[in-house]
Write a protein that holds these residues in place. Structure first.
Motif, short mmCIF file in Angstrom:
data_model
loop_
_atom_site.label_atom_id
_atom_site.label_comp_id
_atom_site.label_asym_id
_atom_site.label_seq_id
_atom_site.Cartn_x
_atom_site.Cartn_y
_atom_site.Cartn_z
N SER A 1 0.65 -1.36 0.05
CA SER A 1 -0.07 -0.16 -0.07
C SER A 1 0.89 1.34 -0.01
O SER A 1 0.07 2.16 0.04
CB SER A 1 -0.93 0.30 1.36
OG SER A 1 -0.10 0.01 2.40
N LYS B 1 -7.53 -13.11 1.26
CA LYS B 1 -8.37 -12.74 2.45
C LYS B 1 -8.48 -11.32 2.61
O LYS B 1 -9.43 -10.67 3.02
CB LYS B 1 -7.92 -13.42 3.50
CG LYS B 1 -8.29 -15.04 3.58
CD LYS B 1 -7.75 -15.60 4.82
CE LYS B 1 -8.01 -17.36 4.87
NZ LYS B 1 -7.15 -17.86 5.99
N ILE B 2 -7.46 -10.59 1.99
CA ILE B 2 -7.33 -9.24 2.30
C ILE B 2 -8.23 -8.40 1.14
O ILE B 2 -8.83 -7.45 1.57
CB ILE B 2 -5.91 -8.54 1.92
CG1 ILE B 2 -5.00 -9.51 2.99
CG2 ILE B 2 -5.77 -7.11 2.32
CD1 ILE B 2 -3.56 -9.21 2.91
N PRO C 1 -11.40 -8.29 0.21
CA PRO C 1 -12.95 -7.74 0.45
C PRO C 1 -12.69 -6.31 1.31
O PRO C 1 -13.48 -5.29 0.84
CB PRO C 1 -13.43 -8.75 1.59
CG PRO C 1 -12.74 -9.83 1.01
CD PRO C 1 -11.36 -9.70 0.71
N THR C 2 -11.64 -6.17 2.07
CA THR C 2 -11.69 -4.85 2.79
C THR C 2 -10.54 -3.70 2.08
O THR C 2 -10.44 -2.68 2.59
CB THR C 2 -11.21 -4.93 4.08
OG1 THR C 2 -9.91 -6.03 4.12
CG2 THR C 2 -12.32 -5.79 4.90
N ALA C 3 -9.91 -4.28 0.94
CA ALA C 3 -8.79 -3.58 0.21
C ALA C 3 -9.80 -2.47 -0.46
O ALA C 3 -10.39 -2.59 -1.16
CB ALA C 3 -7.84 -4.48 -0.37
N SER C 4 -8.82 -1.45 -0.81
CA SER C 4 -9.27 -0.39 -1.84
C SER C 4 -9.10 -1.22 -3.25
O SER C 4 -8.07 -2.17 -3.39
CB SER C 4 -8.16 0.93 -1.78
OG SER C 4 -6.78 0.34 -1.96
N ARG D 1 -6.45 -4.11 -4.24
CA ARG D 1 -6.65 -4.86 -4.84
C ARG D 1 -5.92 -5.50 -6.16
O ARG D 1 -5.47 -6.58 -6.18
CB ARG D 1 -8.41 -5.15 -5.34
CG ARG D 1 -9.03 -5.19 -3.99
CD ARG D 1 -10.75 -4.86 -4.32
NE ARG D 1 -11.52 -4.92 -3.36
CZ ARG D 1 -12.61 -4.50 -3.15
NH1 ARG D 1 -13.14 -3.94 -4.26
NH2 ARG D 1 -13.36 -4.63 -1.97
N TYR E 1 -14.79 -10.89 -8.08
CA TYR E 1 -14.20 -9.41 -8.53
C TYR E 1 -14.39 -9.18 -10.06
O TYR E 1 -14.13 -7.98 -10.55
CB TYR E 1 -13.10 -9.22 -7.94
CG TYR E 1 -12.84 -9.23 -6.36
CD1 TYR E 1 -13.29 -8.06 -5.70
CD2 TYR E 1 -12.53 -10.37 -5.69
CE1 TYR E 1 -13.33 -8.07 -4.53
CE2 TYR E 1 -12.67 -10.41 -4.33
CZ TYR E 1 -12.88 -9.10 -3.63
OH TYR E 1 -13.16 -9.03 -2.35
N CYS F 1 -16.62 -6.28 -9.84
CA CYS F 1 -15.97 -5.15 -9.00
C CYS F 1 -16.53 -4.00 -10.09
O CYS F 1 -16.70 -4.09 -11.19
CB CYS F 1 -14.60 -5.36 -8.93
SG CYS F 1 -13.74 -3.66 -8.24
#
Length: 209
Positions: free
Chosen positions: A28, A55-56, A58-61, A65, A87, A90
């Motif tokens: 990031s 797993k990251i 869903p909550t990532a920008s 992503r 996605y 998305c």
């Protein structure tokens, strides 16, 4: 999964040790050099880290992503396909495109239905061509009918000739008569792809001359 890997983010003489979470934090980072190095180190961990990265998502920008999916692309672990398929829908056409690229390279029949479904979801032209290419690479005959529809209804020459290429790769002779409609198309990219696709079909089926 190894908990620590060497890195030299600070250009130190001795490599420091970075945990998985340290490397994810670096993904990031605004420094592109650090992002690329973190992605490379995460990829070097191999399949053991693929699901942890997925797993990251869903909550990532969307920017994060993209970086995670490109890292997964380097890992080449097919087992994360179920976690990537959502996605395709998305809101970001860039994320749609990179997921389609992953599915085209590493996907199996489980990816065909979702890719076909996306063809009817008003995908932007940016992602549409990647989705079409993915279906061509997967070579599943279920894609023939929707690709023919895209070929005929495409708003742009690029979508049309990409669909023609995909149909040539899939190699189903039922597409021959439909592709022949474009051998004299005014867009030279379209008619060239039509000729190549028909030659492929002729080679495989002897059905075109």
């Amino acid at each position: 999964m190894p908990n620590m890997v060497p890195h030299n983010f600070e250009h130190s003489d001795e490599p420091l040790m970075a945990s998985f979470h340290d490397l994810v934090d670096q993904l990031s980072n605004g420094d592109q050099r650090r992002v690329e190095q973190a992605s490379k180190l995460l990829a070097s961990l191999g399949s053991s880290t693929a699901h942890d990265l997925a797993k990251i998502l869903p909550t990532a920008s969307n920017k994060m992503r993209f970086r995670i999916i490109m890292t997964l692309y380097a890992i080449k672990d097919k087992s994360v396909i179920p976690e990537l398929i959502p996605y395709l829908q998305c809101e970001s056409p860039t994320i749609q495109a990179v997921v389609a690229q992953f599915l085209g390279e590493f996907g199996d029949e489980s990816a065909v239905g979702p890719l076909i479904g996306q063809l009817t979801n008003d995908a932007s032209i940016h992602s549409l061509t990647w989705i079409i290419q993915a279906l061509g690479k997967l070579r599943d005959k279920r894609a023939v009918a929707p690709l023919i529809q895209i070929m005929h209804n495409a708003d742009t020459g690029s979508a049309r000739y990409t669909a023609i290429e995909a149909l040539g790769l899939i190699g189903d002779p039922s597409a021959i008569n439909e592709i022949m409609k474009y051998v004299n198309d005014s867009d030279h990219h379209v008619y060239q792809r039509a000729q190549v696709a028909l030659e492929q079909l002729h080679k495989n089926h002897g059905a075109y001359s």
